[in-house]
Design a protein around this motif. Structure first.
Motif, short mmCIF file in Angstrom:
data_model
loop_
_atom_site.label_atom_id
_atom_site.label_comp_id
_atom_site.label_asym_id
_atom_site.label_seq_id
_atom_site.Cartn_x
_atom_site.Cartn_y
_atom_site.Cartn_z
N GLY A 200 0.78 -1.22 0.00
CA GLY A 200 0.00 0.00 0.00
C GLY A 200 0.81 1.28 0.00
O GLY A 200 0.32 2.32 0.45
N ARG A 201 2.03 1.23 -0.52
CA ARG A 201 2.86 2.43 -0.54
C ARG A 201 2.46 3.37 -1.66
O ARG A 201 2.07 2.94 -2.74
CB ARG A 201 4.34 2.05 -0.70
N LYS A 202 2.60 4.66 -1.40
CA LYS A 202 2.40 5.65 -2.45
C LYS A 202 3.62 5.69 -3.34
O LYS A 202 4.63 5.04 -3.08
CB LYS A 202 2.11 7.01 -1.83
N ARG A 203 3.55 6.50 -4.40
CA ARG A 203 4.58 6.48 -5.43
C ARG A 203 5.98 6.73 -4.87
O ARG A 203 6.92 5.98 -5.16
CB ARG A 203 4.27 7.52 -6.50
N ALA A 204 6.13 7.76 -4.07
CA ALA A 204 7.46 8.10 -3.56
C ALA A 204 8.00 7.04 -2.63
O ALA A 204 9.18 6.67 -2.70
CB ALA A 204 7.41 9.46 -2.85
N GLU A 205 7.15 6.53 -1.73
CA GLU A 205 7.60 5.48 -0.81
C GLU A 205 7.94 4.20 -1.56
O GLU A 205 8.90 3.51 -1.21
CB GLU A 205 6.51 5.21 0.23
N ALA A 206 7.16 3.88 -2.60
CA ALA A 206 7.46 2.70 -3.41
C ALA A 206 8.77 2.89 -4.17
O ALA A 206 9.50 1.92 -4.42
CB ALA A 206 6.32 2.43 -4.39
N ALA A 207 9.09 4.13 -4.54
CA ALA A 207 10.37 4.40 -5.20
C ALA A 207 11.53 4.08 -4.27
O ALA A 207 12.56 3.55 -4.70
CB ALA A 207 10.44 5.85 -5.66
N VAL A 208 11.38 4.39 -2.98
CA VAL A 208 12.41 4.05 -2.00
C VAL A 208 12.52 2.53 -1.88
O VAL A 208 13.63 1.99 -1.79
CB VAL A 208 12.08 4.67 -0.63
N SER A 209 11.39 1.84 -1.90
CA SER A 209 11.41 0.38 -1.85
C SER A 209 12.14 -0.21 -3.06
O SER A 209 12.94 -1.14 -2.94
CB SER A 209 9.97 -0.15 -1.81
N GLY A 210 11.87 0.37 -4.25
CA GLY A 210 12.56 -0.10 -5.45
C GLY A 210 14.05 0.17 -5.38
O GLY A 210 14.87 -0.67 -5.77
N MET A 211 14.42 1.34 -4.85
CA MET A 211 15.84 1.67 -4.74
C MET A 211 16.53 0.78 -3.72
O MET A 211 17.65 0.31 -3.93
CB MET A 211 15.99 3.14 -4.34
N ALA A 212 15.86 0.51 -2.61
CA ALA A 212 16.43 -0.38 -1.59
C ALA A 212 16.61 -1.79 -2.13
O ALA A 212 17.50 -2.53 -1.69
CB ALA A 212 15.53 -0.40 -0.36
N SER A 213 15.79 -2.17 -3.11
CA SER A 213 15.86 -3.52 -3.68
C SER A 213 16.93 -3.66 -4.74
O SER A 213 17.44 -4.78 -4.96
CB SER A 213 14.51 -3.90 -4.29
N GLY A 214 17.30 -2.56 -5.44
CA GLY A 214 18.17 -2.72 -6.59
C GLY A 214 19.36 -1.80 -6.72
O GLY A 214 20.15 -1.95 -7.65
N TYR A 215 19.52 -0.84 -5.80
CA TYR A 215 20.62 0.13 -5.92
C TYR A 215 21.79 -0.34 -5.05
O TYR A 215 21.70 -0.34 -3.83
CB TYR A 215 20.13 1.51 -5.46
N VAL A 216 22.89 -0.71 -5.68
CA VAL A 216 23.97 -1.38 -4.94
C VAL A 216 24.97 -0.37 -4.36
O VAL A 216 25.13 0.74 -4.87
CB VAL A 216 24.73 -2.37 -5.85
N ASN A 217 25.61 -0.79 -3.30
CA ASN A 217 26.65 0.01 -2.66
C ASN A 217 27.95 -0.17 -3.44
O ASN A 217 28.86 -0.90 -3.05
CB ASN A 217 26.84 -0.45 -1.20
N SER A 218 28.03 0.52 -4.57
CA SER A 218 29.13 0.29 -5.50
C SER A 218 30.40 1.05 -5.16
O SER A 218 31.49 0.66 -5.59
CB SER A 218 28.69 0.66 -6.93
N ALA A 219 30.29 2.12 -4.40
CA ALA A 219 31.46 2.97 -4.17
C ALA A 219 32.30 2.48 -3.00
O ALA A 219 33.34 1.85 -3.19
CB ALA A 219 31.01 4.41 -3.95
N ASN A 220 31.84 2.74 -1.78
CA ASN A 220 32.71 2.45 -0.63
C ASN A 220 32.83 0.97 -0.32
O ASN A 220 33.74 0.56 0.41
CB ASN A 220 32.21 3.20 0.62
N LEU A 221 31.96 0.12 -0.86
CA LEU A 221 32.12 -1.32 -0.67
C LEU A 221 32.52 -2.01 -1.97
O LEU A 221 33.37 -2.91 -1.97
CB LEU A 221 30.83 -1.94 -0.14
N GLY A 222 31.91 -1.61 -3.08
CA GLY A 222 32.20 -2.27 -4.35
C GLY A 222 33.63 -2.13 -4.80
O GLY A 222 34.24 -3.09 -5.31
#
Length: 326
Positions: free
Chosen positions: A91-113
């Motif tokens: 039941g998330r709205k658009r902005a909150e769902a965008a955070v969910s999508g980012m949390a699911s697919g945006y990797v920690n590429s800099a300080n860990l990668g």
């Protein structure tokens, strides 16, 4: 053994700096407004400087490579799944769902990668492409959804105007676009300017981790994932975070492997690079973006922490299963 040491070396700064931030918050060392002030400093000042330095010194076309196709496929599919699950099932709205999508697919590429790639893969060239891809392709999509979902961007005329002017209003996108312009033109900033950007940008990651640690101390809206208004409370919040972490640490590297290996038939070392980068945990940017746009930070915060723990196992398994010594 060497790969495990590399993983520990890469994860240690995340745990240590987050722990320092937590301790500083518990002791009240930085004051009540520290999280807000430091978060805005990272989003509006340090991160744009870091992105400008990185993008302006690289070639944007560098990620046009079959390996990046595999990584991008995993990122796009998993981020879309995270967004859809947040919207449809929680039941998330658009902005909150965008955070969910980012949390699911945006990797920690800099300080860990970067440290993981250097020690496990032997160089960080592919990670540099991943960073560029996320900065130039993924972040603008996420920020557009956040902007339109939190600031009245739903109206047709107003939404179009805000979308078109967002690069000017958003420091992250503006810095990235300026970096692309400088890179494409071949012009190089004066040494004093470039060095100042380097120094300022170097503060982005450690300050973001300190801010993340501060956010774990409790207080209004902290300490747990806020559930959507569906009457299920804390259980829904935990389930949503669990789904996002599973997508990030299991589904994303699996999709990347299937595309890179069976579908594209890439060489083993390229498959390993794609899978390891896809298995990296959620970047702290998800938390920073949620905080900056006034959203519930619980989901992003818990995904960053939990995926960082879980990814130790998935990264180790990937290195063992796909590495040259298997």
């Amino acid at each position: 053994m060497a790969s495990m040491h590399a993983l520990l070396s890469g994860f240690a700064p995340i745990w240590i700096l987050t722990g320092i931030g937590y301790a500083a918050g518990r002791g009240g060392l930085l004051g009540e407004q520290a999280e807000s002030v430091l978060g805005r400093f990272v989003f509006h000042v340090a991160m744009p400087a870091a992105l400008f330095t990185m993008v302006s010194g690289s070639r944007p076309g560098a990620f046009a490579h079959p390996s990046m196709v595999a990584f991008a496929a995993g990122t796009a599919l998993v981020s879309a799944l995270g967004y859809a699950v947040g919207r449809r099932f929680f039941g998330r709205k658009r902005a909150e769902a965008a955070v969910s999508g980012m949390a699911s697919g945006y990797v920690n590429s800099a300080n860990l990668g970067i440290p993981v790639a250097v020690h496990v893969l032997g160089d960080a060239s592919f990670v540099a492409q991943v960073i560029l891809f996320q900065v130039l392709c993924v972040s603008p999509v996420v920020l557009t959804l956040l902007d339109s979902g939190t600031r009245g961007g739903g109206a047709a005329v107003g939404g179009l105007r805000r979308t078109l002017t967002m690069p000017v209003r958003n420091p992250v996108i503006m810095a990235s676009l300026l970096g692309v312009a400088v890179s494409a033109s071949g012009w190089r900033p004066p040494a004093a300017v470039a060095h100042s950007c380097d120094v300022l940008g170097a503060a982005a990651v450690p300050t973001a981790l300190i801010t993340l640690g501060l956010s774990l101390c409790g207080g209004p809206g902290r300490g747990k994932v806020r559930a959507a208004d569906d009457g299920t409370g804390r259980v829904t919040g935990r389930a949503e975070a669990g789904v996002a972490v599973a997508l990030k640490t299991v589904v994303q590297p699996l999709v990347a492997y299937l595309v890179a290996g069976p579908l594209l038939g890439l060489p083993d070392h390229q498959v390993l690079a794609v899978v390891l980068c896809s298995a990296l945990p959620t970047a702290q940017n998800a938390y920073l973006y949620a905080r900056e746009y006034g959203l519930d930070t619980g989901l992003a915060r818990h995904c960053v922490v939990a995926s960082t723990v879980v990814s130790m196992g998935t990264l180790s398994f990937g290195t063992w299963a796909l590495g040259p010594s298997r």
